[in-house]
Every structure is written in structure tokens, then in C-alpha cells.
Design a protein around this motif. Structure first.
Motif, PDB file in Angstrom:
ATOM      1  N   GLU A  73    -138.370  88.173 -28.589  1.00 35.44           N
ATOM      2  CA  GLU A  73    -137.371  88.898 -29.381  1.00 35.44           C
ATOM      3  C   GLU A  73    -136.114  88.064 -29.623  1.00 35.44           C
ATOM      4  OE1 GLU A  73    -138.067  91.667 -31.084  1.00 35.44           O
ATOM      5  OE2 GLU A  73    -140.041  91.290 -30.239  1.00 35.44           O
ATOM      6  N   LEU A  74    -135.719  87.294 -28.642  1.00 39.58           N
ATOM      7  CA  LEU A  74    -134.545  86.446 -28.809  1.00 39.58           C
ATOM      8  C   LEU A  74    -134.808  85.335 -29.830  1.00 39.58           C
ATOM      9  CD1 LEU A  74    -131.645  85.945 -28.037  1.00 39.58           C
ATOM     10  CD2 LEU A  74    -132.438  84.704 -26.032  1.00 39.58           C
ATOM     11  N   CYS A  75    -136.014  84.793 -29.813  1.00 40.69           N
ATOM     12  CA  CYS A  75    -136.380  83.779 -30.807  1.00 40.69           C
ATOM     13  C   CYS A  75    -136.342  84.360 -32.215  1.00 40.69           C
ATOM     14  CB  CYS A  75    -137.764  83.211 -30.500  1.00 40.69           C
ATOM     15  SG  CYS A  75    -137.814  82.141 -29.049  1.00 40.69           S
ATOM     16  N   GLN A  76    -136.829  85.601 -32.361  1.00 34.77           N
ATOM     17  CA  GLN A  76    -136.792  86.248 -33.663  1.00 34.77           C
ATOM     18  C   GLN A  76    -135.349  86.495 -34.104  1.00 34.77           C
ATOM     19  OE1 GLN A  76    -139.663  87.124 -35.669  1.00 34.77           O
ATOM     20  NE2 GLN A  76    -137.944  87.050 -37.070  1.00 34.77           N
ATOM     21  N   LEU A  77    -134.520  86.937 -33.176  1.00 32.64           N
ATOM     22  CA  LEU A  77    -133.105  87.147 -33.472  1.00 32.64           C
ATOM     23  C   LEU A  77    -132.443  85.839 -33.908  1.00 32.64           C
ATOM     24  CD1 LEU A  77    -130.550  89.030 -33.352  1.00 32.64           C
ATOM     25  CD2 LEU A  77    -130.235  88.142 -31.035  1.00 32.64           C
ATOM     26  N   SER A  78    -132.716  84.784 -33.189  1.00 31.86           N
ATOM     27  CA  SER A  78    -132.134  83.484 -33.518  1.00 31.86           C
ATOM     28  C   SER A  78    -132.538  83.046 -34.923  1.00 31.86           C
ATOM     29  CB  SER A  78    -132.572  82.438 -32.486  1.00 31.86           C
ATOM     30  OG  SER A  78    -132.019  81.183 -32.782  1.00 31.86           O
ATOM     31  N   ALA A  79    -133.809  83.165 -35.248  1.00 34.32           N
ATOM     32  CA  ALA A  79    -134.276  82.795 -36.590  1.00 34.32           C
ATOM     33  C   ALA A  79    -133.612  83.669 -37.656  1.00 34.32           C
ATOM     34  CB  ALA A  79    -135.794  82.912 -36.664  1.00 34.32           C
ATOM     35  N   ASN A  80    -133.545  84.969 -37.401  1.00 31.95           N
ATOM     36  CA  ASN A  80    -132.933  85.888 -38.372  1.00 31.95           C
ATOM     37  C   ASN A  80    -131.468  85.573 -38.605  1.00 31.95           C
ATOM     38  OD1 ASN A  80    -135.367  87.226 -38.585  1.00 31.95           O
ATOM     39  ND2 ASN A  80    -134.754  88.962 -37.322  1.00 31.95           N
ATOM     40  N   TRP A  81    -130.728  85.321 -37.539  1.00 28.05           N
ATOM     41  CA  TRP A  81    -129.298  85.070 -37.684  1.00 28.05           C
ATOM     42  C   TRP A  81    -129.030  83.715 -38.319  1.00 28.05           C
ATOM     43  CZ3 TRP A  81    -125.533  87.436 -33.656  1.00 28.05           C
ATOM     44  CH2 TRP A  81    -125.747  88.817 -33.596  1.00 28.05           C
ATOM     45  N   GLN A  82    -129.899  82.754 -38.081  1.00 28.59           N
ATOM     46  CA  GLN A  82    -129.751  81.477 -38.780  1.00 28.59           C
ATOM     47  C   GLN A  82    -129.975  81.676 -40.271  1.00 28.59           C
ATOM     48  OE1 GLN A  82    -131.570  77.887 -36.846  1.00 28.59           O
ATOM     49  NE2 GLN A  82    -132.178  79.425 -35.328  1.00 28.59           N
ATOM     50  N   LEU A  83    -131.009  82.423 -40.604  1.00 27.58           N
ATOM     51  CA  LEU A  83    -131.319  82.702 -42.007  1.00 27.58           C
ATOM     52  C   LEU A  83    -130.167  83.434 -42.689  1.00 27.58           C
ATOM     53  CD1 LEU A  83    -133.450  82.563 -44.255  1.00 27.58           C
ATOM     54  CD2 LEU A  83    -134.305  84.764 -43.438  1.00 27.58           C
ATOM     55  N   ALA A  84    -129.540  84.340 -41.954  1.00 26.56           N
ATOM     56  CA  ALA A  84    -128.426  85.111 -42.509  1.00 26.56           C
ATOM     57  C   ALA A  84    -127.129  84.306 -42.565  1.00 26.56           C
ATOM     58  CB  ALA A  84    -128.202  86.372 -41.673  1.00 26.56           C
ATOM     59  N   GLY A  85    -127.112  83.153 -41.916  1.00 20.11           N
ATOM     60  CA  GLY A  85    -125.897  82.341 -41.914  1.00 20.11           C
ATOM     61  C   GLY A  85    -124.811  82.908 -41.016  1.00 20.11           C
ATOM     62  N   SER A  86    -125.206  83.572 -39.953  1.00 18.48           N
ATOM     63  CA  SER A  86    -124.235  84.193 -39.054  1.00 18.48           C
ATOM     64  C   SER A  86    -123.306  83.162 -38.423  1.00 18.48           C
ATOM     65  CB  SER A  86    -124.968  84.947 -37.937  1.00 18.48           C
ATOM     66  OG  SER A  86    -124.054  85.392 -36.964  1.00 18.48           O
ATOM     67  N   GLN A  87    -122.065  83.550 -38.255  1.00 18.18           N
ATOM     68  CA  GLN A  87    -121.096  82.685 -37.595  1.00 18.18           C
ATOM     69  C   GLN A  87    -121.393  82.528 -36.103  1.00 18.18           C
ATOM     70  OE1 GLN A  87    -117.187  84.357 -37.901  1.00 18.18           O
ATOM     71  NE2 GLN A  87    -117.771  86.305 -36.990  1.00 18.18           N
TER      72      GLN A  87
END
Length: 134
Positions: A73-87
Motif C-alpha cells: 500500500e505504501l508503494c502504491q501511495l508513493s507512485a500515486n503521489w509522484q504521479l500527482a506531483g505532490s510536494q
């Protein structure tokens, strides 16, 4: 009435991958590599957690299964937030790398989980690199 975008997805194409032409090459290539490593680790950890044979499950502690699922789940979160350009990508990648290292160690200790251990290692290395980017 105007429409406002909540976040920029980095010009995601039909493949779901960021359009590399819109970001600087070095960070874009690193981010794409990291996102792919995160996705592969997510899949490997879920496969390991849910694909455990009954015989292997007896040898695996509940904490090991929980760690596999948390890592996924953390890996998925990391990928999602990178894709979203999160700060907060750097911080999420740092935590992801730490959890992936723990998961890698546990997988290395269990027979038949080398694929998961290798995916965790690749993801940890990639997330460590992303978390240290300026």
C-alpha cells in the motif's frame, strides 16, 4: 463558473504514465523509474501476501503478512503521489524506502519469497534516490 484542477497529473497519457516531454529529463526519468519500481513492488508484495500456500502460511508470522500488505500500500501511495506531483513526494519516498528495506529483509528470510525481496530492494533504492533529490 470556472473549473479548477486540484492537482497536475503531469500530462498523463492513455498509458497512465507521465508524458516525459513536460518535465526535466533527469527528474522525469528518475521519477518514472521510481514509479515503475513502486508499482512492481506493490504487485510483488500483494502476490506474496495473497499467494501464500497453506504450508508456507504456517511458517509465516502474521506480522510478516501485515508488513507485506503495508509495503504494498505504501508503494502504491508513493507512485500515486509522484504521479500527482505532490510536494510531499520526498518524504513519502523516504518512508517507502524504509519500509521496503524491512520487507526485503523479511522476504530474504523466507524461502520462496526472493522475487518479492528483489522488488523491495529495487523500490527501496529508487525511493532513496528520489527522496534525496533537490
Amino acid at each position: 463558473m470556472s473549473t479548477q484542477t486540484v492537482f497536475d497529473t503531469g500530462n498523463v497519457g492513455q498509458s497512465g504514465q507521465p508524458d516525459q516531454s513536460t518535465r526535466p529529463m533527469s527528474s522525469s526519468a528518475s521519477m518514472l523509474t521510481c514509479m515503475q519500481a513502486c508499482q512492481q513492488c506493490h504487485e510483488a508484495c500483494r502476490k506474496a501476501a495473497f499467494g501464500i500456500s497453506p504450508a508456507a502460511a504456517q511458517d509465516l508470522a502474521a506480522d510478516d503478512v501485515r508488513l507485506l500488505l503495508e509495503c504494498a500500500e505504501l508503494c502504491q501511495l508513493s507512485a500515486n503521489w509522484q504521479l500527482a506531483g505532490s510536494q510531499y513526494c520526498r518524504q513519502i519516498c523516504a518512508v517507502c524506502a524504509e519500509v521496503c528495506r524491512q520487507c526485503q529483509d523479511r522476504c530474504n528470510d523466507n524461502e520462496g519469497m526472493q522475487e518479492c525481496a528483489a522488488a523491495c530492494q529495487r523500490c527501496a533504492e529508487s525511493c532513496e534516490a528520489m527522496s534525496s533529490m533537490a
